[in-house]
Design an enzyme around this catalytic site. Structure first.
Site, PDB file in Angstrom:
ATOM      1  N   GLU A  59      40.415   7.679  35.154  1.00 54.97           N
ATOM      2  CA  GLU A  59      40.918   8.850  36.236  1.00 54.97           C
ATOM      3  C   GLU A  59      40.296   8.618  37.623  1.00 54.97           C
ATOM      4  O   GLU A  59      39.670   7.871  37.931  1.00 54.97           O
ATOM      5  CB  GLU A  59      40.638  10.208  35.420  1.00 54.97           C
ATOM      6  CG  GLU A  59      41.102  10.154  33.848  1.00 54.97           C
ATOM      7  CD  GLU A  59      41.246  11.542  33.348  1.00 54.97           C
ATOM      8  OE1 GLU A  59      40.277  12.438  33.799  1.00 54.97           O
ATOM      9  OE2 GLU A  59      41.776  11.692  32.388  1.00 54.97           O
ATOM     10  N   CYS A  68      46.230   5.012  32.296  1.00 53.85           N
ATOM     11  CA  CYS A  68      46.166   5.045  30.908  1.00 53.85           C
ATOM     12  C   CYS A  68      45.303   3.735  30.438  1.00 53.85           C
ATOM     13  O   CYS A  68      45.541   2.557  31.058  1.00 53.85           O
ATOM     14  CB  CYS A  68      47.611   5.115  30.158  1.00 53.85           C
ATOM     15  SG  CYS A  68      48.374   6.600  30.681  1.00 53.85           S
ATOM     16  N   GLU A  70      45.783   2.069  27.947  1.00 54.78           N
ATOM     17  CA  GLU A  70      47.042   0.655  27.476  1.00 54.78           C
ATOM     18  C   GLU A  70      47.310   0.045  28.538  1.00 54.78           C
ATOM     19  O   GLU A  70      47.126  -1.216  28.522  1.00 54.78           O
ATOM     20  CB  GLU A  70      48.256   1.384  26.828  1.00 54.78           C
ATOM     21  CG  GLU A  70      48.212   2.403  25.729  1.00 54.78           C
ATOM     22  CD  GLU A  70      48.186   3.802  25.891  1.00 54.78           C
ATOM     23  OE1 GLU A  70      47.209   4.087  26.889  1.00 54.78           O
ATOM     24  OE2 GLU A  70      48.842   4.634  25.513  1.00 54.78           O
TER      25      GLU A  70
HETATM   26  N1  THU Z   1      46.430   8.748  28.816  1.00 57.68           N
HETATM   27  C1  THU Z   1      46.074   7.341  28.158  1.00 57.68           C
HETATM   28  O1  THU Z   1      45.032   6.858  28.483  1.00 57.68           O
HETATM   29  N2  THU Z   1      47.206   6.812  27.543  1.00 57.68           N
HETATM   30  C2  THU Z   1      48.252   7.498  27.100  1.00 57.68           C
HETATM   31  O2  THU Z   1      48.941   6.807  26.794  1.00 57.68           O
HETATM   32  C3  THU Z   1      48.410   8.889  27.381  1.00 57.68           C
HETATM   33  C4  THU Z   1      47.383   9.517  28.525  1.00 57.68           C
HETATM   34  C5  THU Z   1      45.181   9.152  29.564  1.00 57.68           C
HETATM   35  C6  THU Z   1      45.617   9.378  30.763  1.00 57.68           C
HETATM   36  C7  THU Z   1      44.706  10.729  31.394  1.00 57.68           C
HETATM   37  O3  THU Z   1      43.503   9.892  31.841  1.00 57.68           O
HETATM   38  C8  THU Z   1      44.449  11.188  30.063  1.00 57.68           C
HETATM   39  O4  THU Z   1      44.639  10.534  28.950  1.00 57.68           O
HETATM   40  C9  THU Z   1      45.220  12.501  29.907  1.00 57.68           C
HETATM   41  O5  THU Z   1      46.488  12.555  30.396  1.00 57.68           O
END
Ligand code: THU
Length: 156
Positions: A59, A68, A70
């Site tokens: 983040e 994210c 992935e």
């Molecule tokens: N997030 C992911 O890493 N993968 C996803 O498919 C959905 C959301 C993360 C992004 C952010 O750091 C946190 O989850 C909250 O949205």
């Protein structure tokens, strides 16, 4: 083509390679940098030579720059092992300081990116995640997660 979707009540019901990859994704959540959402996501990819790549969400105080798990995993794979093929991707999440997994389906942006990786390698990528109904979901291909996804054919 819409590929098949399988649901499993328990992780133990999945095949051993998928279980292994889910465990790798769980371990990867330890490297999440999620001070804002406090939602720790881990992703793991297994490649055609058995290489496993793991990643976690990263983040930023400028929220739209958050990345994210992935996509961190997919871009790391493309940079380090461009010639190898992705067989499977597993993604899991938990709230910070919670042991229990939280249901977390891949977001739409990640689905779009996984789909492009699938097109690039011209072979399906299996995706495993812990779905909103607390069931394990396994899809044979990213195409099942994003019907009518945007692709390069739009430019042809
Ligand atoms: N997030 C992911 O890493 N993968 C996803 O498919 C959905 C959301 C993360 C992004 C952010 O750091 C946190 O989850 C909250 O949205």
């Amino acid at each position: 083509m819409i590929s098949s979707i399988s649901h499993f009540d328990h992780l133990e019901d999945l095949d051993s390679e998928s279980k292994y990859l889910v465990h790798k994704a769980k371990d990867a959540t330890a490297h999440a940098y999620a001070p804002y959402s406090k939602f720790c996501v881990g992703a793991a990819l297994i490649l055609d030579d058995g290489t496993v790549i793991t990643a976690a969400n990263q983040e930023n105080a400028a929220y739209p720059l958050c990345m994210c798990a992935e996509r961190v995993a997919l871009y790391a794979k493309a940079s380090a092992h461009p010639e190898k093929r992705i067989l499977k991707l597993a993604v899991v999440a938990h709230k910070k300081n919670h042991k229990e997994l939280s249901p977390a389906a891949c977001c739409g942006s990640c689905r779009q990116v996984i789909l492009e990786f699938e097109h690039r390698q011209n072979k399906p990528i299996e995706v495993i995640m812990y779905g909103p109904d607390k069931k394990w979901i396994k899809v044979h291909s990213a195409a099942a997660l994003l019907p009518w996804g945007f692709g390069k054919e739009a430019f042809e």
